[in-house]
Structures are given as structure tokens and as C-alpha cells.
Design an enzyme around this catalytic site. Structure first.
Site, PDB file in Angstrom:
ATOM      1  N   HIS A  70       0.870  -1.223  -0.120  1.00 41.14           N
ATOM      2  CA  HIS A  70      -0.040   0.175   0.000  1.00 41.14           C
ATOM      3  C   HIS A  70       0.829   1.143  -0.278  1.00 41.14           C
ATOM      4  O   HIS A  70       2.256   1.029   0.134  1.00 41.14           O
ATOM      5  CB  HIS A  70      -0.954  -0.057   1.390  1.00 41.14           C
ATOM      6  CG  HIS A  70      -0.213  -0.195   2.422  1.00 41.14           C
ATOM      7  ND1 HIS A  70       0.464  -0.942   2.885  1.00 41.14           N
ATOM      8  CD2 HIS A  70       0.029   1.166   3.241  1.00 41.14           C
ATOM      9  CE1 HIS A  70       1.093  -0.744   4.337  1.00 41.14           C
ATOM     10  NE2 HIS A  70       0.565   0.484   4.420  1.00 41.14           N
ATOM     11  N   ALA A  71       0.088   2.384  -0.272  1.00 42.02           N
ATOM     12  CA  ALA A  71       1.005   3.643  -0.153  1.00 42.02           C
ATOM     13  C   ALA A  71      -0.067   4.402   0.577  1.00 42.02           C
ATOM     14  O   ALA A  71      -1.188   4.068   0.572  1.00 42.02           O
ATOM     15  CB  ALA A  71       1.327   4.208  -1.293  1.00 42.02           C
TER      16      ALA A  71
END
Length: 157
Positions: A70-71
Site C-alpha cells: 500500500h501507499a
């Protein structure tokens, strides 16, 4: 408004098993390409997920054999969504205790609330070692999706 279920956030089209990768970058790319293919993100999000590991290390390896790619929420996220990339062969991310990784779940969220909500529901799903093992050994997207849907049905009762 009720939040989307895990089975809605993770459509069958976002689940692939038996992916051949040559390292952690391509494992994240595989999960990211599924997010792009299902309309959750643009391709820029793939690089953002890889950059997060470059910057912060292998913190995304959250349990033995499991990475949550994820970011931060960004314009590259079009809607909250999940992807499921089951790897043919496990790969090293550089985590001291949870390597090697055989499952990469991609998470994209439009905001921090969506991120936290999806993450907590995913954590409850994967907290059961037997269920995680069954899911990570599943060889069909439909089987994985059905297992998740059945879990949600029992959790709602």
C-alpha cells in the site's frame, strides 16, 4: 451508508494465484497491476507502493508469508480497493521474521478512514492462521472469493 464488504473491495478479477515473480518489486507490481486492471488506481500507484518500501523498509510484511502492499492516499487512487497476488514461489522482502512472502495483498484507499476500515476487516479475516493458510494455498480466484464471502456472512451473524 454502509461500507463496502471485503468481497466487494476484492472482486474476483482482482485475485490471481500462482504468479511468477523475481523479487519483492515484481511481487508488488503484480498486486498493483490488479488494482489498475480493476479500476481502483492508476499505474502511478504501483511505483508509490514500491517507493514506500524503499523509504520505510519491509514494514508491509505484516505476518509470516503475508505482505500488505500500500501507499498513502493520493490522486493515483480512484476508489478504495484490494487485490490478491498469490505467488508461485515465495520471495524475500528483507523482513527479519516474516519472510519469505507468498501472498501480497494490495490495498488502495481514497482516504485514511477507508484505509483503516478496509485494513481492520482484512486483519480480522487473516487473523485465523488456518483460514490464512487455506486462502494462501487456494489455486482459484473463485475459491478465494467464496471463502472471503463465507467469512463475511458468518462474521455478520
Amino acid at each position: 451508508m454502509r461500507e463496502p464488504s471485503l468481497s466487494q473491495l476484492l472482486p474476483v478479477d482482482a485475485i490471481v494465484t500462482g504468479i511468477q515473480v523475481d523479487g519483492w518489486r515484481s511481487a508488488i507490481r503484480a498486486a498493483g497491476e490488479l488494482l489498475v486492471a480493476t479500476g481502483a488506481t492508476t499505474a502511478d500507484y504501483i511505483e508509490q507502493m514500491q517507493s514506500a518500501v524503499d523509504e520505510y523498509g519491509p514494514y508491509i510484511v505484516i505476518a509470516p508469508g503475508l505482505a500488505l502492499a500500500h501507499a498513502r492516499p493520493s490522486p493515483a487512487v480512484l476508489r478504495t480497493g484490494l487485490s490478491w497476488a498469490g505467488l508461485q514461489e515465495p520471495v524475500e522482502f528483507g523482513h527479519s521474521t516474516n519472510d519469505p512472502v507468498r501472498l501480497v495483498v494490495g490495498l488502495a484507499a481514497v482516504d485514511h478512514d477507508g484505509h483503516s476500515s478496509a485494513l481492520s476487516r482484512l486483519a480480522r479475516l487473516l487473523a485465523d492462521p488456518a483460514r490464512l493458510d487455506r486462502l494462501s494455498r487456494s489455486t482459484s480466484a473463485e475459491e478465494i472469493h467464496t471463502t472471503i464471502s463465507e467469512y463475511e456472512s458468518s462474521a455478520d451473524e
